[in-house]
Design an enzyme around this catalytic site. Structure first.
Site, PDB file in Angstrom:
ATOM      1  N   GLU A 231       0.702  -1.171   0.043  1.00 49.00           N
ATOM      2  CA  GLU A 231      -0.036  -0.075   0.033  1.00 49.00           C
ATOM      3  C   GLU A 231       0.882   1.330  -0.095  1.00 49.00           C
ATOM      4  O   GLU A 231       0.561   2.154  -0.714  1.00 49.00           O
ATOM      5  CB  GLU A 231      -1.080   0.101   1.188  1.00 49.00           C
ATOM      6  CG  GLU A 231      -2.007  -1.209   1.230  1.00 49.00           C
ATOM      7  CD  GLU A 231      -2.881  -1.412  -0.155  1.00 49.00           C
ATOM      8  OE1 GLU A 231      -3.037  -0.445  -0.841  1.00 49.00           O
ATOM      9  OE2 GLU A 231      -3.509  -2.548  -0.289  1.00 49.00           O
TER      10      GLU A 231
ATOM     11  N   ASP B 172       3.323  -4.843  -5.563  1.00 49.19           N
ATOM     12  CA  ASP B 172       3.908  -6.214  -5.160  1.00 49.19           C
ATOM     13  C   ASP B 172       5.372  -6.249  -5.102  1.00 49.19           C
ATOM     14  O   ASP B 172       5.858  -6.538  -3.803  1.00 49.19           O
ATOM     15  CB  ASP B 172       3.373  -7.254  -6.091  1.00 49.19           C
ATOM     16  CG  ASP B 172       1.910  -7.400  -5.843  1.00 49.19           C
ATOM     17  OD1 ASP B 172       1.268  -7.218  -4.668  1.00 49.19           O
ATOM     18  OD2 ASP B 172       1.122  -8.200  -6.852  1.00 49.19           O
TER      19      ASP B 172
HETATM   20 ZN   LIG Z   1      -2.873  -2.630  -4.640  1.00 45.62          ZN
END
Ligand SMILES: [Zn+2]
Length: 673
Positions: free
Chosen positions: A514, A577
């Site tokens: 995030e 990621d």
């Molecule tokens: Zn995301």
């Protein structure tokens, strides 16, 4: 959760996940027995981390995919089920919130009463549509249906101005389709052509259930397809929509009217409940032009057909059961490959969560989320922010000027953990035990009005876009905040009984993901205050784009169910990621620096970190749902969220002693953050 016009900009952790919790014995934690030890981690790490889990966990008949996320959702459904079953019991002593969710759920569960009422419940709505006299009434009816939660024609709501994050303005976006995305109407491959045929049959059947003759119903389905195809052609594709500049066209009401002279905006805006406003963001003006052209070419009778379809589509769950069964047949079976409809109670739990999320969420939080949950998450966030700060400072390709601004942006990120400080008050919604359709309509009216009331008012920074039980998280580039609902802050993401390595590989990577969204191809275009404003030097932008091109190329090579991953659609998520895993590992290493390094179950801390990261995504999915994911979801399929990341990390190759040239040790690696 209610989806509003531009929430597509929110960078969520995963699209499908919804809910979960922890009142049952915990079988959901990190599990060494899930490994496939016959696989080589350097050849296919996902298989190694998840192989035995995948073998032992077939997809249940009422699911189209089954992974660790869905295991959590199911457990959570059980908790919410208990809460709602209790709340639904008539008891004079129930508090206001318990009464709201209990009566909503109780009404939803009474399928026999719904069947007995037949079409009477929806007849007034059908009559309204049938009695439309002219285009002015058409505009008012579009407003009326949107308020009821039937997504007809376009999305209208409010949102922060991209270029002034302190202002809330009106937002108008494309919408009004019955298939998942515009490209479903335009692709010419055999599967897409066949799917459109199946959609036509489905729409026809829904009209037949209303009592239309087969021929009439067939003609109506063709009308729906004709209108939706025209709207699809005017829509912007999902890759372009990721570029905020492309969906920002602020104009006056007069300019909007000039774009679409045949649509009666004044009548519409009054009927939808919009306050007066100065400026409106028309995300994609071509869409409004296409809508105008379609108003010219389609008859009023065609529009009645289109609106009736969207009403049926949105509210099939509150009509006699044959409507929901027919809806499942297309949207569940055909589109996603599920074999059985989910039991009624699970669907009613979801409707309650969607429509009264912060009422159900209060009761959920009381049961499951303590103060220590918030504290330990803040502690992890703090460590992840430090690691990302170091990463931003240390990258070789960025100049000091841009680095300084990047760090300022990181320091400005606000953390929201668990649930809102102030709960939404739903007491103005009339919730009646014998009117499930009306309850749903009134809940949507409440929500749209709440959104529209924000126009012209100061931004409320305490609001959440997800309900507390949600197993998900998001970064909001305009708020510049990260949000972690209570639902995700438990095992296997965060597990008190596990070693740090497992927790950093779980919730640590989610937090890192995030935070990294603030610096992906989309997030980087917003500054520390949440404004769409370029803070990069030209040369740093060029370097960034080159590194992102590497990620696009890497993921575009992956295929599932015969379809290639769209490297451009998934770029932001893949960047997050990769960055998330890297900074979570950095944070773990910082933590381990002055400690003994425990070897547990034969695995080093680094190995357990990667295994924990991999296991969050253990998953089986039908071909249909994988195809749909690749075509619509900005997240890569589970396998590539893992293998795509570890093959970019020398730290992984070192941890598992991989050799050069093995699949998880490719010659070209990508590294943005
Ligand atoms: Zn995301």
């Amino acid at each position: 959760m209610f989806k509003t016009a531009l929430t597509a900009l929110l960078c969520v952790w995963a699209l499908s996940a919804q809910t979960q919790s922890a009142s049952k014995p915990n079988s959901l934690r990190f599990d060494i027995n899930a490994l496939d030890r016959s696989a080589d981690p350097c050849v296919d790490f996902y298989q190694y981390a998840c192989g035995t889990w995948m073998k032992n966990n077939a997809i249940p008949a009422d699911h189209s995919s089954w992974g660790r996320f869905q295991e959590l959702e199911e457990r959570n459904h059980d908790v919410l089920h208990e809460i709602l079953d209790g709340a639904a019991k008539p008891d004079a002593n129930r508090d206001q919130v318990t009464r709201e969710i209990g009566d909503y759920y109780g009404a939803c569960m009474d399928q026999n009463a719904i069947d007995a009422r037949g079409l009477d419940a929806i007849k007034p709505e059908l009559d309204r549509i049938r009695n439309l006299k002219d285009n002015a009434q058409l505009a008012e009816e579009v407003a009326h249906l949107q308020r009821a939660g039937a997504g007809a024609l376009f999305d209208f709501s409010s949102g922060q101005d991209f270029k002034d994050s302190t202002a809330v303005i009106a937002q108008l976006d494309q919408g009004g389709l019955g298939l998942p995305d515009r490209d479903y109407y335009l692709r010419e491959d055999p599967k897409s052509v066949a799917l459109r045929q199946q959609y036509l049959v489905h729409v026809q059947r829904m009209f037949e259930l209303l009592g239309e003759k087969a021929e009439v119903a067939k003609a109506r389905a063709e009308t729906v397809m004709k209108i939706e195809t025209a709207l699809a052609k005017g829509s912007l594709d999902n890759v372009s929509r990721r570029d905020p500049e492309k969906v920002y066209h602020k104009m006056t009401k007069q300019e909007l009217q000039a774009l679409s002279p045949l649509f009666h905006w004044s009548q519409y805006l009054a009927a939808v409940g919009s306050p007066e406003f100065q400026g409106i963001n028309v995300a994609w003006p071509d869409y409004i032009r296409a809508l105008n052209a379609e108003i010219q070419s389609a008859s009023l009778d065609d529009w009645m057909t289109y609106l009736t379809w969207h009403l049926l589509r949105a509210k099939s769950a509150f009509l006699p059961r044959k409507f929901a069964a027919e809806s499942f047949d297309f949207y569940g079976k055909t589109l996603t490959g599920a074999k059985e409809q989910r039991p009624r109670w699970k669907r009613c739990v979801d409707f309650t969560d969607t429509e009264l999320g912060e009422a159900l969420g209060q009761k959920y939080v009381e049961r499951t989320f303590g103060k220590e949950g918030k504290q330990r998450t803040l502690n992890m966030v703090d460590r992840l922010e430090k690691a990302l700060g170091q990463d931003l400072q240390s990258v070789s390709w960025m100049t000091p000027a841009t680095k300084q601004k990047a760090v300022q942006k990181l320091e400005a990120i606000k953390n929201k953990i668990g649930y809102p400080d102030h709960w939404r008050d739903y007491s103005s919604i009339a919730i009646k035990r014998d009117d499930p359709l009306g309850n749903s309509v009134r809940a949507y009216e409440f929500e749209l009005q709440r959104q529209l009331n924000k126009i012209g008012k100061p931004v409320n920074r305490g609001e959440w876009e997800m309900s507390p039980p949600t197993v998900n998280a998001y970064y909001d580039p305009q708020m510049n905040d990260i949000n972690f609902p209570a639902g995700i802050l438990q095992p296997p993401f965060y597990d008190n009984d596990m070693d740090d390595a497992v927790n950093f590989g779980g919730i640590g990577v989610v937090i890192g993901h995030e935070l990294t969204h603030g610096f992906d191809d989309q997030g980087r275009q917003f500054d520390a205050s949440g404004n769409l404003k370029d803070w990069w030097t030209a040369e740093d932008s060029k370097e960034f784009d080159q590194r992102e091109a590497c990620v696009v190329k890497e993921y575009s090579k992956f295929t599932v169910a015969g379809v290639n991953v769209n490297g451009k659609l998934t770029l932001g998520e893949n960047t997050a990621d990769n960055g998330g895993a890297r900074v979570a590992l950095m944070a773990l290493e910082a933590d381990l620096a002055n400690k003994t390094r425990p070897v547990i179950g034969g695995f080093t801390p680094e190995q357990r970190f990667f295994l924990s990261f991999g296991q969050v995504w253990c998953d089986n999915a039908t071909d249909e749902s994988q195809r749909m994911q690749v075509q619509t979801d900005p997240h890569s399929p589970a396998r590539f969220r893992i293998n795509g990341v570890v093959q970019n990390m020398p730290e992984f190759q070192k941890a598992f002693s991989c050799k050069a040239g093995q699949p998880m040790t490719p010659a070209d690696v990508c590294h943005v953050w």
